[in-house]
Design a protein around this motif. Structure first.
Motif, PDB file in Angstrom:
ATOM      1  N   THR A  74      -0.141   5.259  14.870  1.00 26.45           N
ATOM      2  CA  THR A  74      -1.432   5.939  14.872  1.00 26.45           C
ATOM      3  C   THR A  74      -2.146   5.562  16.171  1.00 26.45           C
ATOM      4  OG1 THR A  74      -1.531   5.689  12.483  1.00 26.45           O
ATOM      5  CG2 THR A  74      -3.563   6.320  13.601  1.00 26.45           C
ATOM      6  N   THR A  75      -2.550   6.562  16.927  1.00 24.10           N
ATOM      7  CA  THR A  75      -3.147   6.322  18.243  1.00 24.10           C
ATOM      8  C   THR A  75      -4.582   5.855  18.098  1.00 24.10           C
ATOM      9  OG1 THR A  75      -1.750   8.031  19.219  1.00 24.10           O
ATOM     10  CG2 THR A  75      -3.689   7.360  20.464  1.00 24.10           C
ATOM     11  N   MET A  76      -4.881   4.645  18.609  1.00 21.07           N
ATOM     12  CA  MET A  76      -6.242   4.114  18.524  1.00 21.07           C
ATOM     13  C   MET A  76      -6.711   3.527  19.857  1.00 21.07           C
ATOM     14  SD  MET A  76      -7.565   4.745  15.627  1.00 21.07           S
ATOM     15  CE  MET A  76      -8.971   3.646  15.646  1.00 21.07           C
ATOM     16  N   SER A  77      -6.042   3.841  20.949  1.00 23.43           N
ATOM     17  CA  SER A  77      -6.448   3.317  22.248  1.00 23.43           C
ATOM     18  C   SER A  77      -7.719   4.015  22.718  1.00 23.43           C
ATOM     19  CB  SER A  77      -5.333   3.520  23.278  1.00 23.43           C
ATOM     20  OG  SER A  77      -4.166   2.829  22.877  1.00 23.43           O
ATOM     21  N   GLY A  78      -8.680   3.236  23.191  1.00 18.64           N
ATOM     22  CA  GLY A  78      -9.926   3.808  23.679  1.00 18.64           C
ATOM     23  C   GLY A  78     -11.110   3.420  22.836  1.00 18.64           C
ATOM     24  N   ALA A  79     -12.268   3.879  23.241  1.00 19.01           N
ATOM     25  CA  ALA A  79     -13.524   3.548  22.576  1.00 19.01           C
ATOM     26  C   ALA A  79     -13.757   4.454  21.375  1.00 19.01           C
ATOM     27  CB  ALA A  79     -14.678   3.666  23.561  1.00 19.01           C
ATOM     28  N   SER A  80     -14.637   3.981  20.497  1.00 19.79           N
ATOM     29  CA  SER A  80     -14.989   4.727  19.286  1.00 19.79           C
ATOM     30  C   SER A  80     -16.375   5.329  19.426  1.00 19.79           C
ATOM     31  CB  SER A  80     -14.978   3.793  18.065  1.00 19.79           C
ATOM     32  OG  SER A  80     -13.724   3.179  17.899  1.00 19.79           O
ATOM     33  N   ARG A  81     -16.607   6.368  18.647  1.00 20.51           N
ATOM     34  CA  ARG A  81     -17.913   7.035  18.630  1.00 20.51           C
ATOM     35  C   ARG A  81     -18.568   6.801  17.269  1.00 20.51           C
ATOM     36  NH1 ARG A  81     -21.221   8.722  21.621  1.00 20.51           N
ATOM     37  NH2 ARG A  81     -21.418  10.913  21.019  1.00 20.51           N
ATOM     38  N   PHE A  82     -19.892   6.586  17.293  1.00 17.15           N
ATOM     39  CA  PHE A  82     -20.648   6.349  16.066  1.00 17.15           C
ATOM     40  C   PHE A  82     -21.923   7.181  16.085  1.00 17.15           C
ATOM     41  CE2 PHE A  82     -18.246   2.487  16.951  1.00 17.15           C
ATOM     42  CZ  PHE A  82     -17.640   2.240  15.725  1.00 17.15           C
ATOM     43  N   ALA A  83     -22.230   7.770  14.943  1.00 12.61           N
ATOM     44  CA  ALA A  83     -23.494   8.475  14.741  1.00 12.61           C
ATOM     45  C   ALA A  83     -24.023   8.028  13.387  1.00 12.61           C
ATOM     46  CB  ALA A  83     -23.288   9.987  14.783  1.00 12.61           C
ATOM     47  N   LEU A  84     -24.808   6.959  13.407  1.00 17.33           N
ATOM     48  CA  LEU A  84     -25.201   6.284  12.168  1.00 17.33           C
ATOM     49  C   LEU A  84     -26.717   6.243  11.988  1.00 17.33           C
ATOM     50  CD1 LEU A  84     -22.589   3.387  12.318  1.00 17.33           C
ATOM     51  CD2 LEU A  84     -22.547   5.405  10.845  1.00 17.33           C
ATOM     52  N   GLY A  85     -27.322   7.388  12.094  1.00 20.87           N
ATOM     53  CA  GLY A  85     -28.742   7.487  11.798  1.00 20.87           C
ATOM     54  C   GLY A  85     -29.642   7.320  13.000  1.00 20.87           C
ATOM     55  N   GLY A  86     -29.204   6.624  14.024  1.00 19.64           N
ATOM     56  CA  GLY A  86     -29.979   6.480  15.242  1.00 19.64           C
ATOM     57  C   GLY A  86     -29.337   7.264  16.357  1.00 19.64           C
ATOM     58  N   ALA A  87     -29.472   6.763  17.572  1.00 18.14           N
ATOM     59  CA  ALA A  87     -28.834   7.416  18.702  1.00 18.14           C
ATOM     60  C   ALA A  87     -27.322   7.241  18.603  1.00 18.14           C
ATOM     61  CB  ALA A  87     -29.363   6.820  20.001  1.00 18.14           C
ATOM     62  N   HIS A 294     -11.105  10.718  28.599  1.00 14.52           N
ATOM     63  CA  HIS A 294     -12.463  10.200  28.751  1.00 14.52           C
ATOM     64  C   HIS A 294     -12.589   8.799  28.159  1.00 14.52           C
ATOM     65  CE1 HIS A 294     -14.351  14.068  30.086  1.00 14.52           C
ATOM     66  NE2 HIS A 294     -13.263  14.554  29.518  1.00 14.52           N
ATOM     67  N   GLY A 295     -11.469   8.162  27.925  1.00  8.94           N
ATOM     68  CA  GLY A 295     -11.496   6.796  27.445  1.00  8.94           C
ATOM     69  C   GLY A 295     -11.830   6.642  25.976  1.00  8.94           C
ATOM     70  N   LEU A 296     -11.665   7.708  25.196  1.00  8.49           N
ATOM     71  CA  LEU A 296     -12.016   7.687  23.772  1.00  8.49           C
ATOM     72  C   LEU A 296     -10.758   7.759  22.914  1.00  8.49           C
ATOM     73  CD1 LEU A 296     -15.052  10.151  23.846  1.00  8.49           C
ATOM     74  CD2 LEU A 296     -15.126   7.649  23.762  1.00  8.49           C
ATOM     75  N   SER A 297     -10.826   7.113  21.762  1.00  6.12           N
ATOM     76  CA  SER A 297      -9.676   7.083  20.851  1.00  6.12           C
ATOM     77  C   SER A 297      -9.626   8.282  19.913  1.00  6.12           C
ATOM     78  CB  SER A 297      -9.727   5.814  20.006  1.00  6.12           C
ATOM     79  OG  SER A 297     -10.851   5.837  19.137  1.00  6.12           O
ATOM     80  N   GLY A 298     -10.739   8.987  19.777  1.00  7.40           N
ATOM     81  CA  GLY A 298     -10.832  10.041  18.771  1.00  7.40           C
ATOM     82  C   GLY A 298     -11.402   9.545  17.459  1.00  7.40           C
ATOM     83  N   TRP A 299     -11.521   8.223  17.307  1.00  5.65           N
ATOM     84  CA  TRP A 299     -12.084   7.638  16.086  1.00  5.65           C
ATOM     85  C   TRP A 299     -13.605   7.734  16.126  1.00  5.65           C
ATOM     86  CZ3 TRP A 299     -10.979   6.111  11.362  1.00  5.65           C
ATOM     87  CH2 TRP A 299     -11.877   5.284  10.684  1.00  5.65           C
ATOM     88  N   SER A 300     -14.188   8.143  15.007  1.00  7.09           N
ATOM     89  CA  SER A 300     -15.639   8.134  14.886  1.00  7.09           C
ATOM     90  C   SER A 300     -16.018   7.825  13.449  1.00  7.09           C
ATOM     91  CB  SER A 300     -16.244   9.483  15.305  1.00  7.09           C
ATOM     92  OG  SER A 300     -16.008  10.479  14.317  1.00  7.09           O
ATOM     93  N   VAL A 301     -17.232   7.311  13.267  1.00  2.96           N
ATOM     94  CA  VAL A 301     -17.832   7.097  11.950  1.00  2.96           C
ATOM     95  C   VAL A 301     -19.233   7.675  12.008  1.00  2.96           C
ATOM     96  CG1 VAL A 301     -18.538   5.415  10.208  1.00  2.96           C
ATOM     97  CG2 VAL A 301     -16.480   5.004  11.567  1.00  2.96           C
ATOM     98  N   ASN A 302     -19.595   8.451  10.959  1.00  2.00           N
ATOM     99  CA  ASN A 302     -20.831   9.216  11.004  1.00  2.00           C
ATOM    100  C   ASN A 302     -21.538   9.174   9.656  1.00  2.00           C
ATOM    101  OD1 ASN A 302     -19.819  10.397  13.626  1.00  2.00           O
ATOM    102  ND2 ASN A 302     -18.282  11.166  12.200  1.00  2.00           N
ATOM    103  N   SER A 303     -22.836   8.964   9.684  1.00  2.00           N
ATOM    104  CA  SER A 303     -23.595   8.869   8.434  1.00  2.00           C
ATOM    105  C   SER A 303     -23.952  10.231   7.874  1.00  2.00           C
ATOM    106  CB  SER A 303     -24.865   8.045   8.648  1.00  2.00           C
ATOM    107  OG  SER A 303     -25.682   8.624   9.657  1.00  2.00           O
ATOM    108  N   GLU A 304     -23.850  11.263   8.700  1.00  2.00           N
ATOM    109  CA  GLU A 304     -24.110  12.619   8.235  1.00  2.00           C
ATOM    110  C   GLU A 304     -22.844  13.449   8.380  1.00  2.00           C
ATOM    111  OE1 GLU A 304     -27.479  14.318  10.139  1.00  2.00           O
ATOM    112  OE2 GLU A 304     -28.867  12.763   9.435  1.00  2.00           O
ATOM    113  N   GLY A 305     -22.656  14.353   7.436  1.00  3.30           N
ATOM    114  CA  GLY A 305     -21.452  15.147   7.394  1.00  3.30           C
ATOM    115  C   GLY A 305     -21.536  16.396   8.243  1.00  3.30           C
TER     116      GLY A 305
END
Length: 451
Positions: A74-87, A294-305
């Motif tokens: 499973t490819t996980m190289s790179g940074a993660s993205r988060f959208a958890l209620g703030g910026a 762009h240095g991203l893994s494609g992984w993200s976690v988000n508080s809104e759907g």
């Protein structure tokens, strides 16, 4: 054999290898159960259902070796993205930009619960009655004081269990995490339960098992009734009637209970508060995995759907980039109720906000497991308040000539592909052992069409 998913086909091929006549009846027009492959480019398929495995999944790995199937990381190289209620935030690793002390306290509480549960018999866990009659939402309201912990717990359970905290008991949550190897193993990619995928798609396991059985697998035959008498079992499908010495029901609990059974089992397979696993899987296909550049893994976690998390599921062979979004918990029901155009707009729009470099997708696939009639949920059924106390002691006990298989009957790796395969192996041994007071090894038949 009722059901041609991993459990049913594992049991069927195991029995057939020992010279026992088997017939498998499957309601769908395909084998695979809660595994499913989708073609995203010529010769390239990805998983629209169960997908991930780790090195502890020994029975799955052994089955794959027999079928000449390989893993791909499973490819996980790179940074993660988060959208958890703030910026929105971009961070190295997978730890979210939330209060570290609050999340540490949350995981300590989960560790305590997990360590205390008896995975082989959850109903015998100390304080089982309280734990089994309390929902996770109620527990969180009492135990979690920091808003970041309250925000993160539903997202974590959505990823791990496709669960709404209001629908499952604390005992089931603790059991599920313990059964799967512990919350850190379940949550990990490298060295964990999500480390690898099956090259070409997890559906290939069932397809190759079915190839070994050939015409003994009958598709498009939903089973309606299983009746027992002193001499055997009668199985009635929409297309025919079968007579057998033994029947194996390899269905999720809600579907198993929908069968007409005579005599009725002393304990049902599901309770009044057993819920469907709440998962809708969205596969967005792009010309290439542009986020990697762009240095991203494609992984993200988000508080809104709708997409509460995303992961890079691009085929190892290349050709296209695939961003898979997981719509879980209560959000899965809301998303499933939208028409296809609104589903696409919501998912594509959110992906573009998370990964602004994305072009318009060249493919878009939604797999609604919540409303899939022959699954009734995914990853697995969710045991609600009181379920383990009522259902647990009879989870694997045969009902006369009827045996039970499926990942929900496994106390090891419950809800995972590994659990499904282990349940199939267990059933093979049960059938070969014969009835408790009967011959040691009768000649059971899992189906035989009446003339």
């Amino acid at each position: 054999m009722v059901g041609a998913g991993l459990a049913g086909l594992t049991a069927a091929t195991g029995l057939a290898a020992r010279g026992i006549e088997v017939t498998v009846l499957e309601a769908r027009d395909r084998v695979g159960g809660r595994t499913r492959g989708i073609e995203v480019a010529p010769g390239r398929q990805i998983d629209a259902g169960a997908a991930y495995l780790g090195d502890r999944h020994t029975e799955l790995l052994a089955t794959m070796a027999q079928l000449d199937l390989k893993t791909t990381p499973t490819t996980m190289s790179g940074a993660s993205r988060f959208a958890l209620g703030g910026a929105d935030a971009t961070r190295d690793g997978r730890f979210p930009p939330l209060n570290a002390v609050a999340l540490g306290d949350l995981f300590e509480l989960l560790d305590e619960l997990t360590a205390a549960v008896r995975p082989e018999a959850p109903w015998l866990t100390p304080d089982a009655e309280r734990l089994d009659t309390t929902t996770v939402a109620e527990w969180a309201g009492e135990q979690l004081t920091h808003p970041d912990a309250r925000l993160f717990l539903p997202l974590f359970l959505g990823e791990m269990m496709a669960a709404d905290p209001a629908e499952l008991s604390v005992l089931h949550m603790a059991f599920y995490l313990r059964s799967g190897g512990g919350l850190r193993y379940l949550n990990a990619f490298e060295g964990g339960a999500q480390q690898d995928r099956i090259a070409g798609g997890a559906h290939l396991v069932c397809e190759r098992l079915a190839e070994r059985l050939g015409p003994r697998v009958r598709l498009g035959e939903p089973v309606e009734a299983v009746h027992q008498d002193a001499d055997g079992v009668t199985v009635r499908s929409a297309q025919g009637v079968y007579r057998a010495d033994v029947a194996v029901v390899a269905l999720p609990p809600l579907l198993a209970d929908a069968l007409e059974q005579r005599p009725a089992p002393p304990v049902r397979r599901a309770g009044g508060r057993t819920a469907r696993g709440c998962a809708v899987k969205v596969n967005l296909v792009y010309p290439e995995p542009v986020w990697r550049g762009h240095g991203l893994s494609g992984w993200s976690v988000n508080s809104e759907g709708p997409l509460l998390s995303t992961v890079d599921d691009s085929p190892a062979e290349g050709g296209v980039g695939v961003l898979t979004g997981f719509v879980t918990g209560a959000e899965a029901h809301r998303f499933a109720a939208l028409d296809p155009a609104r589903q696409r707009a919501a998912a594509v729009g959110q992906a573009a906000r998370l990964f602004p470099m994305l072009p318009e997708p060249i493919g878009f696939h939604v797999t609604d497991w919540v409303n899939e009639p022959y699954s009734r949920g995914c990853y697995a059924a969710l045991f609600g308040p009181g379920d383990w106390l009522r259902l647990g002691p009879a989870l694997t006990a045969p009902h006369g000539r009827v045996h039970w298989a499926g990942t929900e009957t496994s106390t090891e790796y419950f809800g995972l592909m590994e659990g499904a395969i282990r349940s199939g192996h267990r059933v093979v041994e049960e059938v070969l052992a014969g009835p408790p007071n009967g011959p040691a090894a009768p000649p059971p038949v899992t189906a035989g069409r009446q003339p």
